[in-house]
Design an enzyme around this catalytic site. Structure first.
Site, PDB file in Angstrom:
ATOM      1  N   GLY A 250       0.819  -1.209   0.000  1.00  0.00           N
ATOM      2  CA  GLY A 250       0.000   0.000   0.000  1.00  0.00           C
ATOM      3  C   GLY A 250       0.850   1.255   0.000  1.00  0.00           C
ATOM      4  CG  ASP A 251       3.277   1.928   3.197  1.00  0.00           C
ATOM      5  OD1 ASP A 251       2.270   2.583   3.518  1.00  0.00           O
ATOM      6  OD2 ASP A 251       3.768   1.043   3.920  1.00  0.00           O
TER       7      ASP A 251
END
Length: 306
Positions: A250-251
């Site tokens: 997600g990052d």
């Protein structure tokens, strides 16, 4: 310039233990120790994408010193506030077919620590990007992100928030440029499980009505959806490949979007880069490489459904 803020950094101890058995001595196949925390992960992913950033946040103790040493070694620029007491946490990520996590407790911070951090944020200039990402340490209130934004409200910034529940919702009064919820975070906010892409889009637009400008929803194996402030919706299923690692995907998606958007402010290209960066991370046991990302990005050029 992109600034990332990590209020609760950690050392991530990543270990693969095939056939793990509780109550037995188990042998690791490999292990890695890397700086962690969502904002730091974004800075690492931006570095891979050859996009400069400055990582800000709070670190303390011997673990905080090791976080800084490793980031220096890896060429990740940082300017952390040093906590007067306590040590940054250690998180354990164990892979045994599936991934399991044990997150450390970490330090308890004081209001003075946040004041010191806000002092560092005064260096931001109009047009800069500020990323507020991840969990908060003990001692911080769920208004801490909105409190931070209040100290830079006079600046014309691209504010990006990747957080949960009230921590995210409290920032909407500052109309963040981008938020990046996942499915579970939508459930936590709206108390309903989105059953379809149409539901995802509906909830994304609801958050726009609450103040968010652009909403990028990560859906793991189902891909992602982007709802922009001009009313466009882009969606794409997950890219094909063997998933070896989901830590930091997600990052990486967020970093890919920011890197893509900073090229020429094109939402389609930003969305494509977000998918490519997240997929490259997932298909690699560590962090994906620049070449991995660019190869996947090329595959996406004509595939976005609008």
């Amino acid at each position: 310039m992109i600034y990332t803020v990590t209020l609760n950094p950690c050392l991530d101890y990543l270990v693969a233990v095939p056939g793990f058995q509780s109550g037995r001595v188990n042998r690791a196949r490999y292990e890695r120790i890397v700086p962690g925390g969502k904002g730091i992960n974004v800075s690492y992913a931006l570095h891979i994408l050859k996009q400069d950033s400055l990582a800000l946040g709070l670190v303390g103790g011997f673990t905080g010193a090791e976080i800084e040493r490793l980031m220096d070694r890896d060429g990740i620029r940082h300017d952390f506030v040093q906590l007067q007491r306590g040590s940054s946490r250690i998180d354990v990520q164990m892979v045994d077919g599936i991934e399991s996590s044990i997150n450390g407790v970490g330090p308890e911070i004081s209001p003075e620590d946040i004041v010191a951090l806000c002092g560092k944020l005064q260096q931001l200039q109009d047009g800069d990007t500020l990323v507020l990402s991840g969990s908060i340490p003990r001692g911080a209130r769920d208004t801490v992100y909105s409190d931070i934004l209040g100290t830079v409200a006079d600046k014309n910034l691209h504010v990006v928030v990747d957080a949960k529940g009230p921590l995210l919702l409290n920032t909407f009064k500052y109309k963040p440029f981008l938020i990046k919820p996942n499915r579970q975070e939508l459930i936590d906010i709206f108390y309903r499980n989105p059953d379809s892409i149409d539901d995802i889009i509906h909830y994304a637009r609801a958050m726009q009505n609450m103040g968010a400008r652009n909403v990028l929803v990560s859906l793991d194996a189902e891909g992602a959806v982007l709802v922009t402030e001009d009313g466009n919706v882009y969606r794409h299923s997950a890219m094909e490949g063997t998933v070896r690692n989901t830590v930091g995907c997600g990052d990486s998606m967020l970093a890919g979007f920011l890197s893509g958007y900073h090229q020429n402010q094109n939402m389609v290209e930003a969305f494509q880069m977000s998918l490519a960066a997240a997929s490259a991370n997932a298909f690699h046991e560590g962090r994906g490489t620049y070449d991995d990302i660019m190869e996947l990005y090329q595959k996406l050029q004509n595939e976005i459904e609008e």
